[in-house]
Design a protein around this motif. Structure first.
Motif, mmCIF file in Angstrom:
data_model
loop_
_atom_site.group_PDB
_atom_site.id
_atom_site.type_symbol
_atom_site.label_atom_id
_atom_site.label_comp_id
_atom_site.label_asym_id
_atom_site.label_seq_id
_atom_site.Cartn_x
_atom_site.Cartn_y
_atom_site.Cartn_z
ATOM 1 N N UNK A 64 -43.744 -37.020 17.651
ATOM 2 C CA UNK A 64 -43.045 -35.650 17.582
ATOM 3 C C UNK A 64 -43.871 -34.398 17.845
ATOM 4 N N UNK A 65 -45.084 -34.599 17.503
ATOM 5 C CA UNK A 65 -46.016 -33.407 17.477
ATOM 6 C C UNK A 65 -45.902 -32.897 19.192
ATOM 7 N N UNK A 66 -45.575 -33.757 20.105
ATOM 8 C CA UNK A 66 -45.599 -33.445 21.450
ATOM 9 C C UNK A 66 -44.370 -32.276 21.905
ATOM 10 N N UNK A 67 -43.523 -32.214 20.834
ATOM 11 C CA UNK A 67 -42.576 -30.837 20.915
ATOM 12 C C UNK A 67 -43.158 -29.505 21.300
ATOM 13 N N UNK A 68 -44.302 -29.275 20.775
ATOM 14 C CA UNK A 68 -45.318 -28.234 20.866
ATOM 15 C C UNK A 68 -45.600 -28.002 22.204
ATOM 16 N N UNK A 69 -45.866 -29.042 22.902
ATOM 17 C CA UNK A 69 -46.281 -28.917 24.336
ATOM 18 C C UNK A 69 -45.193 -28.507 25.263
ATOM 19 N N UNK A 70 -44.102 -29.187 24.831
ATOM 20 C CA UNK A 70 -42.791 -28.878 25.648
ATOM 21 C C UNK A 70 -42.371 -27.360 25.725
ATOM 22 N N UNK A 71 -42.517 -26.902 24.363
ATOM 23 C CA UNK A 71 -41.935 -25.703 24.051
ATOM 24 C C UNK A 71 -42.600 -24.504 24.688
ATOM 25 N N UNK A 322 -44.127 -20.997 2.102
ATOM 26 C CA UNK A 322 -45.481 -20.834 2.106
ATOM 27 C C UNK A 322 -46.299 -20.496 3.716
ATOM 28 N N UNK A 323 -45.270 -20.826 4.542
ATOM 29 C CA UNK A 323 -45.632 -20.845 5.957
ATOM 30 C C UNK A 323 -45.808 -19.511 6.708
ATOM 31 N N UNK A 324 -46.609 -19.354 7.573
ATOM 32 C CA UNK A 324 -46.498 -18.073 8.306
ATOM 33 C C UNK A 324 -45.367 -18.357 9.340
ATOM 34 N N UNK A 325 -44.614 -17.343 9.543
ATOM 35 C CA UNK A 325 -43.441 -17.615 10.410
ATOM 36 C C UNK A 325 -43.749 -18.067 11.761
ATOM 37 N N UNK A 326 -44.827 -17.727 12.235
ATOM 38 C CA UNK A 326 -45.344 -18.190 13.673
ATOM 39 C C UNK A 326 -45.633 -19.709 13.578
ATOM 40 N N UNK A 327 -45.865 -20.278 12.502
ATOM 41 C CA UNK A 327 -46.240 -21.619 12.617
ATOM 42 C C UNK A 327 -45.109 -22.601 12.150
ATOM 43 N N UNK A 328 -44.028 -22.230 11.983
ATOM 44 C CA UNK A 328 -43.026 -23.273 11.566
ATOM 45 C C UNK A 328 -42.508 -24.184 12.528
ATOM 46 N N UNK A 329 -42.403 -23.817 13.788
ATOM 47 C CA UNK A 329 -42.164 -24.928 14.844
ATOM 48 C C UNK A 329 -43.464 -25.872 14.988
ATOM 49 N N UNK A 330 -44.650 -25.301 15.203
ATOM 50 C CA UNK A 330 -45.760 -26.288 15.384
ATOM 51 C C UNK A 330 -45.916 -27.114 14.220
ATOM 52 N N UNK A 331 -45.945 -26.542 13.072
ATOM 53 C CA UNK A 331 -46.102 -27.560 11.768
ATOM 54 C C UNK A 331 -44.916 -28.366 11.482
ATOM 55 N N UNK A 332 -43.658 -27.820 11.874
ATOM 56 C CA UNK A 332 -42.360 -28.959 11.788
ATOM 57 C C UNK A 332 -42.715 -30.277 12.499
ATOM 58 N N UNK A 333 -43.316 -30.011 13.933
ATOM 59 C CA UNK A 333 -43.529 -31.205 14.712
ATOM 60 C C UNK A 333 -44.555 -32.087 14.200
ATOM 61 N N UNK A 334 -45.770 -31.283 13.835
ATOM 62 C CA UNK A 334 -46.689 -31.952 13.170
ATOM 63 C C UNK A 334 -46.394 -32.837 11.866
ATOM 64 N N UNK A 335 -45.808 -32.209 11.195
ATOM 65 C CA UNK A 335 -45.334 -32.789 9.753
ATOM 66 C C UNK A 335 -44.428 -34.224 10.083
#
Length: 393
Positions: A64-71, A322-335
């Motif tokens: 699922x972390x590959x979502x970050x590469x696609x966006x 707790x998240x920096x708003x800009x990290x939500x997409x990447x952290x969601x995919x990693x989690x």
């Protein structure tokens, strides 16, 4: 008046989140509920083949972390629509290829759409929803999941038992519904601009270590419940398919009622208290699974177990705070990938443990829940960015 009404619908982020959930559950519930019967009756699967298929199904979740590469190339909202259509297309094709290779390929297509869609749904939920309202809306989304699953089950029952519709057409119907929802949403809904541009890199941030660890442990506990709780009922107590269906029905109905209330509970008492309550409940449930001798108590444990997992909403809203708003997409995919790590090795390992002692499997589950309970004491009463754990000065 009508124009105003529809305009409000198609510019509502909340309604789009509900629609994403409905589209996702329509296809996935149909695919899952028909799978075991379909692969045996139409594809003549043996145990090794169904094992391979289920492993293939989990691979897109692990990736699922590959979502970050696609966006980097496709915005999140557009990728949501593409994922919906992919999920629907994979489900649509499933019944048309009743062979091992055919089912492996369609499963990967379906699973890729499903896991991307679920990852993006979580990401957009945490980006779009106000922090104060998020637990309430996420509770409603959980209830909608259960309600949609119930409707799908009832429709499948009618189609197959009263109308004698073939498997392939049932898959086509529900896959087609998801495809239509995806295309319609793409055309009709406004494009919502990102308030905060999202980080497009895959990285583990040390500030979120507690969230990552609790997510991993939650994935491990989830596997024990999904794989072994139902198996215990069948193997130890001889529960037949009809009673298992009734149990699933009860779980869905109760979740429709309780999920919104769990959201209110989180708003009132906070994530720390909610997660402690969930983990303590799971400790007691898993220990009880290990030694239960009465089938009705086992039924009750199965229902309570399911309801406690609904409280995992609190882990999402803890991260949102707790998240920096800009990290939500990447952290969601990693989690999401972290959550699926356990799915790769734990069922096989615990399956061997089960041969030695079924009770030991649930003792291990209770131990995992206990570790989560201890870690929950590190969550601040009012978590926020810069104060992710009580260890932060």
């Amino acid at each position: 008046m009508k124009r105003t009404f529809f305009k409000r619908i198609f510019v509502s982020k909340e309604i789009l989140l509900y629609l994403i959930t409905i589209a996702m559950i329509v296809s996935f519930s149909a695919w899952m509920s028909l799978l075991n019967n379909f692969v045996v009756e139409k594809a003549s699967f043996d145990g090794s083949q169904i094992g391979i298929l289920q492993s293939l199904r989990e691979i897109p979740g692990f990736l699922a972390f590959s979502v970050i590469l696609v966006i980097i190339f496709i915005c999140q909202q557009r990728l949501v629509y593409i994922s919906m259509i992919t999920l629907g297309f994979g489900t649509f094709l499933t019944g048309l290829f009743p062979s091992a290779i055919g089912l492996y390929i369609t499963t990967i297509i379906m699973s890729l759409g499903f896991h991307y869609l679920e990852t993006l749904n979580q990401s957009l939920s945490l980006q779009w929803l106000d922090k104060k309202k998020a637990p309430l809306i996420l509770g409603k989304i959980s209830a909608i999941k259960s309600f949609t699953g119930l409707i799908v089950f009832v429709l499948i029952y009618i189609l197959m038992n009263f109308l004698n519709v073939e498997y392939k057409y049932v898959y086509m119907i529900f896959g087609g519904i998801t495809i239509i929802i995806g295309i319609a949403a793409w055309i009709l809904f406004a494009h919502f601009k990102e308030k905060v541009p999202q980080e497009k890199k895959i990285r583990l941030k040390k500030e979120y270590w507690l969230f990552y660890l609790l997510t991993f442990l939650a994935g491990a506990r989830r596997q024990i419940f999904i794989v072994f709780a139902g198996f215990l009922l069948v193997e130890k107590f001889g529960v037949d398919i009809h009673n298992m269906v009734i149990l699933l029905f009860i779980n869905a109905v109760l979740n429709i009622y309780f999920a919104p209330k769990i959201g209110k509970f989180i708003v009132k008492f906070g994530e720390r208290t909610t997660l402690r309550f969930e983990y303590m409940g799971l400790i007691l449930v898993f220990i009880s699974y290990a030694f239960v001798e009465n089938v009705y108590i086992a039924f009750a444990l199965y229902v309570i177990d399911h309801l406690l997992f609904s409280m995992a909403i609190a882990l999402k809203t803890y991260f949102q705070k707790i998240a920096d708003p800009k990290d939500i997409a990447s952290a969601s995919a990693v989690s999401f990938t972290i959550n699926h790590i356990a799915a790769v090795f734990l069922p096989a390992f615990l399956g061997l443990v089960w041969l030695y002692s079924s009770s030991l499997v649930f003792i291990i589950g209770a131990s995992i829940a206990f570790i989560s309970f201890i870690l929950s004491f590190l969550i601040p009463k009012e978590p926020q960015r810069g104060f992710e754990t009580i260890l932060v000065k």
